[in-house]
Structures are given as C-alpha cells and as structure tokens.
Write an enzyme that holds these catalytic residues in place. Structure first.
Site, mmCIF file in Angstrom:
data_model
loop_
_atom_site.group_PDB
_atom_site.id
_atom_site.type_symbol
_atom_site.label_atom_id
_atom_site.label_comp_id
_atom_site.label_asym_id
_atom_site.label_seq_id
_atom_site.Cartn_x
_atom_site.Cartn_y
_atom_site.Cartn_z
ATOM 1 N N ARG A 251 9.778 16.128 112.495
ATOM 2 C CA ARG A 251 9.497 14.779 113.050
ATOM 3 C C ARG A 251 8.171 14.720 113.814
ATOM 4 O O ARG A 251 7.953 13.834 114.626
ATOM 5 C CB ARG A 251 10.630 14.305 113.958
ATOM 6 N N LYS B 81 -4.421 7.320 109.846
ATOM 7 C CA LYS B 81 -3.709 7.013 108.593
ATOM 8 C C LYS B 81 -3.555 8.309 107.817
ATOM 9 O O LYS B 81 -4.553 9.007 107.568
ATOM 10 C CB LYS B 81 -4.497 6.013 107.749
ATOM 11 N N GLU C 144 -19.006 4.161 102.688
ATOM 12 C CA GLU C 144 -18.138 3.766 103.811
ATOM 13 C C GLU C 144 -18.984 3.429 105.049
ATOM 14 O O GLU C 144 -18.611 2.577 105.846
ATOM 15 C CB GLU C 144 -17.120 4.870 104.149
ATOM 16 N N LYS D 198 -15.079 2.396 114.112
ATOM 17 C CA LYS D 198 -13.682 2.610 113.689
ATOM 18 C C LYS D 198 -12.785 2.776 114.912
ATOM 19 O O LYS D 198 -11.683 2.212 114.966
ATOM 20 C CB LYS D 198 -13.574 3.812 112.752
ATOM 21 N N GLU E 176 -2.504 -1.613 112.093
ATOM 22 C CA GLU E 176 -2.950 -2.621 111.115
ATOM 23 C C GLU E 176 -2.075 -3.873 111.092
ATOM 24 O O GLU E 176 -1.691 -4.364 110.033
ATOM 25 C CB GLU E 176 -3.046 -2.000 109.711
ATOM 26 N N ARG F 40 -7.430 -4.484 112.131
ATOM 27 C CA ARG F 40 -7.730 -3.245 111.399
ATOM 28 C C ARG F 40 -7.901 -3.494 109.902
ATOM 29 O O ARG F 40 -8.571 -2.718 109.209
ATOM 30 C CB ARG F 40 -6.635 -2.197 111.663
ATOM 31 N N ASN G 35 -10.578 -2.493 105.472
ATOM 32 C CA ASN G 35 -10.288 -2.424 104.036
ATOM 33 C C ASN G 35 -11.272 -3.245 103.209
ATOM 34 O O ASN G 35 -11.033 -3.500 102.028
ATOM 35 C CB ASN G 35 -8.861 -2.908 103.764
ATOM 36 N N HIS H 128 -11.843 -2.549 99.578
ATOM 37 C CA HIS H 128 -10.766 -1.693 99.096
ATOM 38 C C HIS H 128 -9.808 -2.416 98.153
ATOM 39 O O HIS H 128 -9.121 -1.769 97.374
ATOM 40 C CB HIS H 128 -9.958 -1.105 100.270
ATOM 41 N N HIS I 221 -9.443 -0.243 95.142
ATOM 42 C CA HIS I 221 -8.214 0.509 94.865
ATOM 43 C C HIS I 221 -7.691 0.228 93.457
ATOM 44 O O HIS I 221 -7.222 1.126 92.758
ATOM 45 C CB HIS I 221 -7.119 0.149 95.880
ATOM 46 N N HIS J 207 -13.490 7.686 95.636
ATOM 47 C CA HIS J 207 -12.982 6.564 96.437
ATOM 48 C C HIS J 207 -14.142 5.685 96.932
ATOM 49 O O HIS J 207 -14.123 4.463 96.777
ATOM 50 C CB HIS J 207 -12.158 7.134 97.605
HETATM 51 P P1 NAD Z 1 -12.128 15.083 98.985
HETATM 52 O O1 NAD Z 1 -11.276 15.449 100.112
HETATM 53 O O2 NAD Z 1 -11.540 15.126 97.627
HETATM 54 O O3 NAD Z 1 -13.442 15.967 99.026
HETATM 55 C C1 NAD Z 1 -14.395 15.820 98.005
HETATM 56 C C2 NAD Z 1 -14.803 17.162 97.420
HETATM 57 O O4 NAD Z 1 -15.694 17.800 98.319
HETATM 58 C C3 NAD Z 1 -13.660 18.128 97.206
HETATM 59 O O5 NAD Z 1 -13.882 18.788 95.996
HETATM 60 C C4 NAD Z 1 -13.792 19.093 98.367
HETATM 61 O O6 NAD Z 1 -13.280 20.356 98.073
HETATM 62 C C5 NAD Z 1 -15.268 19.146 98.549
HETATM 63 N N1 NAD Z 1 -15.763 19.471 99.882
HETATM 64 C C6 NAD Z 1 -15.299 19.029 101.066
HETATM 65 N N2 NAD Z 1 -16.127 19.389 102.044
HETATM 66 C C7 NAD Z 1 -17.126 20.101 101.490
HETATM 67 C C8 NAD Z 1 -18.278 20.710 101.987
HETATM 68 N N3 NAD Z 1 -18.653 20.592 103.265
HETATM 69 N N4 NAD Z 1 -19.069 21.400 101.131
HETATM 70 C C9 NAD Z 1 -18.748 21.454 99.805
HETATM 71 N N5 NAD Z 1 -17.685 20.848 99.268
HETATM 72 C C10 NAD Z 1 -16.887 20.179 100.103
HETATM 73 O O7 NAD Z 1 -12.700 13.582 99.140
HETATM 74 P P2 NAD Z 1 -13.115 12.691 100.388
HETATM 75 O O8 NAD Z 1 -14.068 11.723 99.848
HETATM 76 O O9 NAD Z 1 -13.475 13.484 101.567
HETATM 77 O O10 NAD Z 1 -11.760 11.934 100.758
HETATM 78 C C11 NAD Z 1 -11.167 11.021 99.876
HETATM 79 C C12 NAD Z 1 -9.753 10.769 100.336
HETATM 80 O O11 NAD Z 1 -9.778 10.205 101.648
HETATM 81 C C13 NAD Z 1 -8.978 9.811 99.469
HETATM 82 O O12 NAD Z 1 -7.735 10.376 99.173
HETATM 83 C C14 NAD Z 1 -8.813 8.582 100.320
HETATM 84 O O13 NAD Z 1 -7.611 7.880 100.059
HETATM 85 C C15 NAD Z 1 -8.801 9.178 101.694
HETATM 86 N N6 NAD Z 1 -9.173 8.244 102.752
HETATM 87 C C16 NAD Z 1 -8.353 8.144 103.817
HETATM 88 C C17 NAD Z 1 -8.676 7.316 104.864
HETATM 89 C C18 NAD Z 1 -7.816 7.288 106.080
HETATM 90 O O14 NAD Z 1 -8.032 6.427 106.939
HETATM 91 N N7 NAD Z 1 -6.883 8.191 106.227
HETATM 92 C C19 NAD Z 1 -9.858 6.561 104.821
HETATM 93 C C20 NAD Z 1 -10.677 6.682 103.708
HETATM 94 C C21 NAD Z 1 -10.324 7.529 102.671
HETATM 95 N N1 GLY Z 2 -9.692 3.345 106.008
HETATM 96 C C1 GLY Z 2 -9.011 2.200 106.526
HETATM 97 C C2 GLY Z 2 -8.322 2.442 107.816
HETATM 98 O O1 GLY Z 2 -8.354 3.525 108.359
HETATM 99 O O2 GLY Z 2 -7.684 1.546 108.321
#
Ligand code: NAD
Ligand code: GLY
Length: 366
Positions: free
Chosen positions: A129, A151, A193, A235, A245, A249, A253, A256, A260, A273
């Site tokens: 939990r 998130k 972003e 942010k 949200e 918030r 998006n 998005h 999406h 993304h």
């Molecule tokens: P990712 O985590 O897939 O990373 C992209 C690639 O870069 C991967 O292959 C990873 O291994 C590599 N990598 C990471 N750091 C590196 C570094 N310093 N040097 C070399 N390679 C490196 O992609 P991302 O763009 O970081 O994240 C996308 C994800 O984030 C999606 O799933 C999306 O839904 C999520 N997201 C979440 C939120 C949130 O608020 N939680 C907001 C935006 C996006």
């Molecule tokens: N990436 C959208 C949020 O964190 O609300």
C-alpha cells in the site's frame, strides 16, 4: 544546483537540478532515506529500478556509491521501451521488492526515463500500500515532466497509462549532464514537452526555445538548466494547485488528446510520446484557430518551431475517423464528452468540451 520545493503538505518534496549532480547525490539520498525512516535497519535497504540502457551508464555507479556507504542495494534492470510498460514488467519490480525483503519504510529509486519512472512509481505506490520512492530522471522528457507531479502507471491494451495512481516521490534529482548520452531523437521528443510549457504558461519560455534551440540541442549547460528549471517550476505550480487533476492540471495535457490517439493507433511503436504530443499540439492550435479562440498565427508559430527542429506536425496516413473514435476512449473524456486544451495565445490555454467532431475531422483532413 537549483532547487524547487513542491508544496503539497505532507507529500511535499524538493527537485534538485544541476549539471553533474548524480556523482554527488549519494549523501543527499542517504539523508532523505534516514529522515524518512529513522530505523537504521530499514534505512539500510533500497531497490534501484532502471533499464538496460541506463544501468551501465548511471545506475551502477550510484548503486556502488550507496553500497560503499553501507546501504544494501538490489538493482532491477528492465528491458527498455514503451511496450514494456505493462503488468509483466511490473511483476519483475514487485519480485525484486520481495526478494530484497523491503518493508514499508524502504525506498525504491527510479533511474531512467519516463517508462522506468512511471512503473517504479506505480510499483512503489502499490507495494504494501505504498513505499517511498525517489526519481532520478535521465531523459529530457522525464526531467521536465514525468518525474514531477506523481502520476504513475502502466499501459493496458485498452489504452495508455490506464492503470495508475497519483503518488508523489520523496525527492527528484535531475542531472542535466545525463542528456549527453541520450539519443538526439529522445532529446527532441523531450523538447516538445518544454515547448508545451511555453504554450500553456510562458510566452518567454517559448521564445527562448525559438532563439536558443541550437544551444539547447548542443547541450549548453545554462540553456539546459534554464529550460528544465522553468518547466519544472511551471509543473510544480500547477500540481500544487491541483494535485489530482480535478481542474487546472488538465492544461498539462495540451496536445495529449490527439497525441495519445495517434500513439495508440500506431501501437506505441511509430512515435515517441513527445513526438505525438507535438502533432497533437499543432492540431489543437488549428482547432482553436477554426473556433475563433486563437489567432491563426499561434498555430503557425508552433508549427514553424516544430518544423525547425525537424519534428512532425501532422499525420496523413491514419484514417481521421479512427482518430476521432479513439479520442472517445481516452480517460480524459468526461460523461462521454471530449475535453480539449486549446491555446488562446502563446502562454495561455483554455479547457473546453465544445469541440465538435466535425471541426476535428476538418483539421485532420485539410
Ligand atoms: P523512455 O523512458 O522510454 O526513455 C527513452 C529511451 O532513452 C529508452 O530507450 C531509455 O533506455 C533511454 N535512456 C534514458 N535515459 C538515457 C540516457 N541518459 N542516455 C541514454 N539513453 C537513455 O522514454 P521517456 O520519453 O523518458 O518517457 C516516456 C514515458 O513517460 C511514457 O510512458 C509516458 O507515458 C510517460 N510520461 C509520464 C508522465 C507523468 O506525468 N508521469 C508525463 C509524461 C510522460
Ligand atoms: N503529464 C501530465 C501531468 O503530469 O499531469
């Protein structure tokens, strides 16, 4: 190093941003763990969650440093990629927690991009939990967006991030120098972003990117710190106002909604993304222009900036009807009505449910 304090009552935390900080944060992590779990046995154990690309670059050396200071570290290195953001990968994280005999005061530490951070956060939020966790984001996207705000989640065949929770980290450490090893396309996807923050809240950030995109892409230390700090600050302010949200918030998006849908219709394999969000932002700006909410120059400026970075601004080979159908499956629909974030001008957006399917169809086909 720059600090941002995210004020969320008992869930408050600090974001630390700086070039090269990853080599110096072991003591700060230990302090954070000790402050949260004064019991020395509990404070002794962490599970580091990373992926196979990041493990050798950054996670391993941090693990060694923590181990030298008496922390028992277990590392789980996931297969990289959005298509790994699922139940079976989550199970690997839980397995590591069990094997390491983690209790409710032990910390999980996520080192990697948004995929690692979202999954580690979700595992931490659900294991027993909820156990505390720290974010050490290593992609630009995760540094400006996913590591902040709590998130967490995984994808489901029915949609992206459909299973998840709001669960804040205990701290976020952003080492901007980790971007040196990040592939250029990933850097660009993250920059989208940052452009988003400019569009929703900061005209000056938008113009900064227009002016200094070359410095940013060459990883100039000051330029990176400026855009990452500005993004996290925006942010943090929005999340402080509306953690779960319920209202404002939603403006995060921007881009998005259609983004999406495009990601889902291309099986999360054609677009990053950020790239899909860029396309979604352009369509949102064109919708705003069609509805008379924003001047057409807003869409033009956005499109010009994205094109100057060699980013896509539209899709031509997906059936617009399929896109519209997909929009209705998004978790952001309310009472079956689509919710769009639309620009009013650069630096200001509105949330509306007044966008008709006809307008969407028009901008997707013109
Ligand atoms: P990712 O985590 O897939 O990373 C992209 C690639 O870069 C991967 O292959 C990873 O291994 C590599 N990598 C990471 N750091 C590196 C570094 N310093 N040097 C070399 N390679 C490196 O992609 P991302 O763009 O970081 O994240 C996308 C994800 O984030 C999606 O799933 C999306 O839904 C999520 N997201 C979440 C939120 C949130 O608020 N939680 C907001 C935006 C996006
Ligand atoms: N990436 C959208 C949020 O964190 O609300």
């Amino acid at each position: 190093m720059k600090d941002i304090f995210v004020k969320l009552g008992p869930n408050s935390y600090e974001i630390k941003i700086g070039w090269g900080i990853i080599s110096q944060i072991d003591n700060q992590i230990i302090d954070l763990i000790a402050a949260f779990s004064p019991n020395p046995i509990t404070a002794n154990k962490v599970v580091i969650i990373t992926d196979k690309n990041v493990a050798g670059l950054y996670a391993g050396s941090l693990a060694n440093k923590l181990e030298k200071k008496g922390i028992l570290v277990k590392q789980v290195s996931l297969i990289p990629g959005e298509n790994q953001k699922n139940y079976s990968t989550l199970e690997k994280i839980y397995k590591a927690f069990f094997e390491h005999q983690m209790d409710r005061k032990c910390f999980a530490i996520a080192i990697g991009g948004g995929v690692v951070g979202d999954m580690a956060g979700f595992a931490a939020s659900t294991f027993m939990r909820g156990i505390p966790y720290i974010q050490i984001p290593t992609t630009l996207l995760s540094q400006v967006d996913s590591s902040v705000g709590g998130k967490t989640g995984i994808n489901h065949p029915k949609g992206k991030n459909m299973i998840g929770s709001f669960y804040q980290p205990k701290g976020v450490f952003i080492d901007t120098s980790t971007l040196i090893t990040l592939p250029k396309e990933e850097l660009l996807a993250g920059l989208v972003e940052v452009i988003k923050y400019g569009m929703i809240r900061s005209e000056s950030l938008f113009h900064y990117i227009e002016k200094y995109s070359v410095d940013i892409l060459h990883l100039n230390e000051r330029a990176l710190e400026y855009i990452i700090y500005s993004s996290c600050k925006i942010k943090a302010e929005i999340v402080e106002e509306d953690e779960k949200e319920g209202g404002i918030r939603a403006i995060l998006n921007f881009g998005h909604t259609i983004g999406h849908a495009i990601e889902a219709l291309t099986n999360y394999s054609r677009y990053r993304h950020g790239d899909a969000v860029g396309i979604g932002m352009v369509y949102a700006a064109r919708i705003a222009s069609k509805m008379g909410i924003a001047d057409n120059s807003v869409a033009v400026s956005l499109e010009t900036l994205l094109k100057s970075l060699n980013l896509d601004t539209e899709v031509n080979d997906i059936d617009p009807k399929q896109i519209i159908e997909k929009l209705y499956q998004d978790k952001k629909t309310i009472g079956g009505r689509l919710r769009f974030v639309l620009p009013v001008r650069i630096g200001e957006v509105v949330v509306t449910d007044r966008v008709s399917d006809d307008i969407i169809y028009n901008v997707l086909t013109e």
